[in-house]
Write an enzyme that holds these catalytic residues in place. Structure first.
Site, short mmCIF file in Angstrom:
data_model
loop_
_atom_site.label_atom_id
_atom_site.label_comp_id
_atom_site.label_asym_id
_atom_site.label_seq_id
_atom_site.Cartn_x
_atom_site.Cartn_y
_atom_site.Cartn_z
N ARG A 136 53.18 40.79 33.87
CA ARG A 136 52.26 40.76 35.01
C ARG A 136 51.51 39.43 35.08
O ARG A 136 51.28 38.89 36.17
CB ARG A 136 51.27 41.92 34.94
CG ARG A 136 50.49 42.09 36.23
CD ARG A 136 49.83 43.46 36.34
NE ARG A 136 49.21 43.61 37.64
CZ ARG A 136 47.98 43.20 37.93
NH1 ARG A 136 47.25 42.62 36.98
NH2 ARG A 136 47.47 43.34 39.14
N ARG A 185 39.52 39.85 38.57
CA ARG A 185 39.59 38.47 38.10
C ARG A 185 39.42 37.48 39.25
O ARG A 185 39.16 36.30 39.02
CB ARG A 185 40.92 38.22 37.39
CG ARG A 185 41.22 39.22 36.27
CD ARG A 185 42.66 39.15 35.79
NE ARG A 185 43.02 40.29 34.96
CZ ARG A 185 43.42 41.47 35.44
NH1 ARG A 185 43.51 41.65 36.76
NH2 ARG A 185 43.73 42.46 34.62
N LYS A 227 36.93 35.28 23.04
CA LYS A 227 38.37 35.33 22.76
C LYS A 227 39.14 34.42 23.71
O LYS A 227 40.04 33.67 23.30
CB LYS A 227 38.87 36.77 22.87
CG LYS A 227 40.34 36.96 22.50
CD LYS A 227 41.20 37.08 23.73
CE LYS A 227 42.65 37.34 23.37
NZ LYS A 227 43.50 37.52 24.57
N PRO A 244 42.04 33.05 17.91
CA PRO A 244 41.77 34.14 18.85
C PRO A 244 42.05 35.51 18.23
O PRO A 244 43.09 35.70 17.59
CB PRO A 244 42.75 33.86 20.00
CG PRO A 244 43.10 32.41 19.87
CD PRO A 244 43.06 32.11 18.41
N ASP A 246 42.62 39.31 19.17
CA ASP A 246 42.85 40.39 20.13
C ASP A 246 43.09 41.67 19.34
O ASP A 246 42.84 41.74 18.14
CB ASP A 246 44.02 40.06 21.05
CG ASP A 246 45.36 40.03 20.32
OD1 ASP A 246 45.38 40.11 19.06
OD2 ASP A 246 46.40 39.95 20.99
N HIS A 248 45.86 43.09 18.40
CA HIS A 248 46.89 42.91 17.37
C HIS A 248 46.30 42.26 16.13
O HIS A 248 46.50 42.72 15.00
CB HIS A 248 48.05 42.06 17.90
CG HIS A 248 48.85 42.72 18.97
ND1 HIS A 248 49.82 43.66 18.71
CD2 HIS A 248 48.81 42.57 20.33
CE1 HIS A 248 50.35 44.07 19.86
NE2 HIS A 248 49.75 43.42 20.84
#
Length: 289
Positions: A136, A185, A227, A244, A246, A248
């Site tokens: 996306r 956004r 981030k 960064p 996130d 994960h």
């Protein structure tokens, strides 16, 4: 054409590392890359390489990378863009022998390099990346470029669109951006484009700043938190201590580094380790039962 042989340089791995969203496979051995207003066709000739990746249950492939550009274009732009002067094998050599997780992650994703991407493009890219998935994000960047970017042509005459400059994107309305499916956004992008185009922040000056200063300056922009600022610092400003975090990375740190990640050991290349961890967790670890 320029041919590169380096088992620490893999276009397929870079493509799936979450740092570049305008690099796409068009066939099994051909990729196309858009960077700002530039186009590059990339060919790969792969071969199996026995290493730690095999022990992790997967045979990685490396080999020749063919950049379809002149030697002059390579030296002037692409060599630095792909960070090809840096010794990534030395970064891997820094890994603690007792850190089995990171050694496996680096072996699995050793072809990843930290790209030196355009700071403006990364600002908008990582605003779009929030609460989003890679397909996306790619679609939204394509829609923005086709609507507001300058139309260009590849060497074989096909059309593509450059990434829109801040001045071009500042002309967009929030309503127009919502029409492109950018959602909440849209407001952030309108405000950020207006601030940059109006001189409220000097993007060129960011390159001369230390990591913490650049990070703080980026966070003045609408829609940019810690981030996202770290992603821009790492993937555009090449601040290699940016790391960064996130979902994960957070999961891996909690599981494998409950006492904290050893940042001091990897000073100057922590961001490289972050990419090895991210790629390993996304591409391999979820498949382990």
């Amino acid at each position: 054409m320029v041919t590169i042989e380096d088992n620490c340089f893999s276009i397929p791995q870079i493509c799936e590392s979450g740092q570049c969203f305008r690099l796409d496979a068009v066939s099994e051995d051909t990729y196309e890359l858009l960077a700002g207003d530039r186009y590059l066709k990339i060919g790969i000739r792969q071969k199996a390489l026995a290493d730690e990746a095999d022990k992790a249950g997967r045979t990685e492939t490396y080999g020749e990378t063919i950049l379809h550009c002149t030697q002059e274009e390579y030296e002037a732009f692409w060599k630095e863009y792909f960070d090809l002067s840096a010794p990534y094998s030395d970064y891997i050599g820094l890994i603690d022998e007792e850190d089995g997780y990171l050694k496996s992650a680096a072996a699995f994703g050793r072809g990843i390099r930290i790209l030196r991407q355009d700071v403006w493009e990364m600002i908008i890219t990582f605003i779009l990346s929030q609460q989003n998935n890679i397909p996306r994000i790619k679609g939204l960047i394509r829609a923005l470029s086709e609507r507001y970017g300058k139309r260009q042509k590849t060497p074989d005459g096909r059309a593509y669109h450059a990434f829109p400059r801040a001045e071009e994107l500042a002309q967009a309305t929030e309503e127009e951006l919502r029409g492109l499916k950018l959602g909440y956004r849209s407001k952030y992008i309108c405000q950020t484009a207006g601030m940059v185009a109006g001189g409220g922040i000097d993007l060129d000056a960011l390159r001369g700043m230390e990591y913490t200063e650049a990070r703080a300056e980026l966070m003045r922009l609408s829609g940019i938190g810690g981030k996202v600022a770290d992603c821009i610092c790492l993937f555009a400003l090449h601040q290699m201590d940016a790391f960064p975090v996130d979902t994960h990375i957070k999961k891996v740190l909690e599981l494998h580094y409950p006492g904290g990640f050893p940042f001091e050991r990897y000073k100057g290349c922590a961001g490289v380790m972050q990419q090895y961890i991210f790629y390993y967790d996304v591409k391999y670890r979820p498949h382990i039962v």
